[in-house]
Design a protein around this motif. Structure first.
Motif, short mmCIF file in Angstrom:
data_model
loop_
_atom_site.label_atom_id
_atom_site.label_comp_id
_atom_site.label_asym_id
_atom_site.label_seq_id
_atom_site.Cartn_x
_atom_site.Cartn_y
_atom_site.Cartn_z
N THR A 291 26.09 40.07 -130.95
CA THR A 291 25.45 40.29 -132.17
C THR A 291 23.86 40.81 -131.80
O THR A 291 23.29 41.17 -132.83
CB THR A 291 25.24 39.00 -133.12
OG1 THR A 291 24.74 37.94 -132.24
CG2 THR A 291 26.79 38.64 -133.64
N LEU A 292 23.46 40.47 -130.73
CA LEU A 292 22.25 41.11 -130.37
C LEU A 292 22.12 42.22 -129.37
O LEU A 292 21.05 42.35 -128.70
CB LEU A 292 21.26 39.56 -129.75
CG LEU A 292 21.03 38.55 -130.70
CD1 LEU A 292 20.50 37.45 -129.90
CD2 LEU A 292 20.35 39.02 -132.01
N ASP B 7 19.88 36.06 -134.98
CA ASP B 7 20.78 36.88 -135.41
C ASP B 7 20.43 37.81 -136.56
O ASP B 7 19.61 37.16 -137.64
CB ASP B 7 21.99 36.02 -135.98
CG ASP B 7 23.15 36.86 -136.12
OD1 ASP B 7 23.13 37.60 -137.09
OD2 ASP B 7 24.22 36.66 -135.41
N LEU C 213 24.64 36.94 -125.92
CA LEU C 213 24.98 37.69 -126.96
C LEU C 213 24.57 39.10 -127.08
O LEU C 213 24.41 39.75 -128.09
CB LEU C 213 24.04 37.08 -128.32
CG LEU C 213 24.66 35.64 -128.57
CD1 LEU C 213 23.64 34.89 -129.44
CD2 LEU C 213 26.07 35.67 -128.99
#
Length: 261
Positions: free
Chosen positions: A6-7, A236, A32
């Motif tokens: 997500t990152l 996030d 991530l």
């Protein structure tokens, strides 16, 4: 199950990340997909070893030596991070901050110690925030995470920890102020307040401490992963509605009342 990255494409600076809670945070963010700058002062070997571990996630990583309590060093830390990772800083985790183990009253503490505690725990994060916010505004995205101590938001007195507590409580106010000021810029600002996570547990995962008894908390000791998971959530992109919060990660432990009840 493979984690969603997500990152991916984001760049984080985690201060004081060669060891302890900062190290676990860096690992969590890299898992991530986040590129990560590892900041250290003396722990060069640990920092370089961590960089290798982070790169194994397929992200860019670099180690930068700098004392966040020193103005010139803080500016160099930001400049070097952006140069080495070839990117602006999207995520700033202000983990580094000196803490003096010896217990003594405020009036008995040497003046240079008081200045060191305020510089490292308040003025250092303030300077770094000011250095990264302009770039975050330009990109329309930013995540700033400050570190406090359990129950920081209550601003109670903490005997024998006067200067440290005062600096962290001031940082509570700054967290809430920046959250309001920067909300329209796509920047969130929150504070994470770890409990009494001790020794090697700062670099352990939840599964490694589960089953151990801890009468001071909710059934088990805290781990570095407990804190890192909260930070990852706050960073996030979908957490953009969560800002200005002071999040206790303590297992119910109250460090002040426990010692002075």
């Amino acid at each position: 199950m493979e984690r969603q990255r997500t990152l991916a494409g984001k760049t984080a600076l985690v201060t004081g990340s060669a060891r302890g809670l900062g190290r676990m945070t860096a690992l969590q963010l890299a898992a991530l997909g986040c590129n990560v700058a590892v900041n250290y002062v003396r722990s060069e070997r640990d920092a370089l070893e961590l960089v290798d571990r982070l790169r194994a996630f397929g992200v860019r990583a670099a180690a930068v030596r700098a004392d966040v309590g020193d103005p010139a060093s803080a500016r160099r830390l930001v400049d070097e991070t952006e140069r080495l990772l070839d990117s602006g800083i999207d995520i700033l985790v202000n983990n580094a901050g000196p803490f003096v183990r010896e217990r003594r009253s405020f009036a008995d503490a040497p003046e240079d110690e008081l200045e060191m505690l305020v510089q490292g725990n308040l003025l250092g994060p303030m300077r770094l925030d000011r250095l990264v916010i302009p770039g975050m505004r330009e990109r329309g995205f930013g995540r700033i995470v400050h570190f406090g101590f359990g129950r920081s938001a209550e601003a109670r007195g903490w005997p024998h920890r006067g200067a440290y507590a005062a600096a962290k409580v001031a940082l509570v106010s700054l967290t809430k102020t920046l959250a309001v000021e920067e909300a329209g810029s796509g920047i969130t600002v929150n504070m994470v307040c770890p409990g009494d996570i001790r020794g090697n547990n700062k670099e352990k995962r939840i599964d490694e401490v589960r089953g151990e008894a801890d009468p001071e908390a909710s059934g088990r000791p805290g781990s570095g992963e407990d804190v890192a998971r909260v930070i990852a959530f706050l960073c996030d992109p979908a957490s953009d509605y969560v800002t200005g919060n002071i999040v206790d990660v303590t297992g119910g432990f109250d460090p002040i009342r426990y010692r002075f009840a």
